[in-house]
Design an enzyme around this catalytic site. Sequence first.
Site, short mmCIF file in Angstrom:
data_model
loop_
_atom_site.label_atom_id
_atom_site.label_comp_id
_atom_site.label_asym_id
_atom_site.label_seq_id
_atom_site.Cartn_x
_atom_site.Cartn_y
_atom_site.Cartn_z
N ASP A 192 -37.45 -13.16 -23.58
CA ASP A 192 -36.50 -12.79 -22.54
C ASP A 192 -35.26 -13.67 -22.62
O ASP A 192 -34.12 -13.19 -22.55
CB ASP A 192 -37.13 -12.98 -21.15
CG ASP A 192 -38.09 -11.86 -20.78
OD1 ASP A 192 -37.94 -10.74 -21.31
OD2 ASP A 192 -38.98 -12.11 -19.96
N LEU A 193 -35.48 -14.97 -22.74
CA LEU A 193 -34.37 -15.93 -22.75
C LEU A 193 -33.55 -15.82 -24.03
O LEU A 193 -32.32 -15.90 -24.01
CB LEU A 193 -34.92 -17.35 -22.57
CG LEU A 193 -35.67 -17.58 -21.25
CD1 LEU A 193 -36.35 -18.93 -21.25
CD2 LEU A 193 -34.73 -17.45 -20.06
#
Length: 429
Positions: free
Chosen positions: A200-201
Amino acid sequence: MTGRWQGPVTERLKGRFLASLTEYTVFMTGSSDRILDGVTVVDLTTFVTGGFCSLMLANQGAEVIKVERPGAGDDNRHSGPPFIDGESPYFWTINYGKKSVELDLKSEAGREALYDLASEADVFLQNYRPGTAERLDVDEESIRAHNDEIVYCAISAFGQTGPWRERPGYDLLVQGMSGIMSVTGEPDRQPVKVGLPMTDLITGMWAAFGIVTALYRREQTGEGEYIDLGMLDAALPWLTKQAGKVFAGESPSRMGTRDPVLAPYQTFETADGHLNVACLNDRLWDRLCAALDRADLATDDRFASNADRVEHMRELETELAAAFRGRTTDEWIERLVEEAGIPAGPVYEVADALDNEQIEARGTVTTIEDPDRGEIPVIEHPLNYARATSGFESPPPRLGEHSREVFRDLGYDEAALDELAARGAFGGD
């Protein structure tokens, strides 16, 4: 829409001209000290991928308008526990410095309001599954009809093309499908997920990088851009060392904290915790042997070079593990780092990572005052400029906190806002 603008069309155009002139002056003279001042981002994303992207942009001065579902908001508002006064502190960490607007995009009034936002924006960001944006009439074609110069970024699990495009996807799935889990964990155990939402990051950072480079190109060409970003695509470039082994015909495997090409480069248990040690060359290896009072290891043919140490990694680990258990972590830090200059560091708990003398000296963890919630803890972003300012200037927003404020700034008067609300743009009461 009757009553929308406070003055005639000519006044609206005059206002746009003056605003554009101000932005141009800032761009040409560098008079603003926040690099993305004047950049407006309309963010329709939920959870982490888009949220971390727009967080990075807000940190650099962009105005981020977070468009949320009426009455519910971003799902991340409710993720948890734990909760603080009914709010998820996880949500805080991804949403500092943003404005929240509630819009019902299934209503005609909500979509009209969104188009007005997009018409004045620089960036449009969404992370719907492919096909959803088209159903809501917020796809690139629909938005670009209102603003041809916009930078439109569509984030999804697998991208907008390919046989997997319509599959749902989350960090756990992408960590597995990207190969990251196959090289994470101990060799005799099952694959392990990295303990934070890594992909996600990663995707959020790629999105922010792509948006900024697209804005830079737009300054040169005057053209908007469309960015198709898939989480799986975003994760693969981070495989570097492991991909290199595949390219050489080898198969990367799980090695715990050990490294495939360096030794010793891993975690050891101490008398009271754990210590990471990173010996990158023979000079550091000799220093380590001396600091451990194990001069015999420096002359052992099994460990003569880094290649030898990698080849005999298990035997090396056995020798070093016994030595490291003899002292506390703090004792080893003083002996290895302070006295011998060997790269080593403790394995901190998260609380200790957020609160230590280095973090305090750098001002990395600070607070923002909120009139209702008191002090909100903030993890600042790491870009420390010599000639520009970055940082978060406001706390994470309450759901719908800025709905009327944002549209007032667009030129709506109170009557127009009331009409918008009556038509269901902000959802039901």
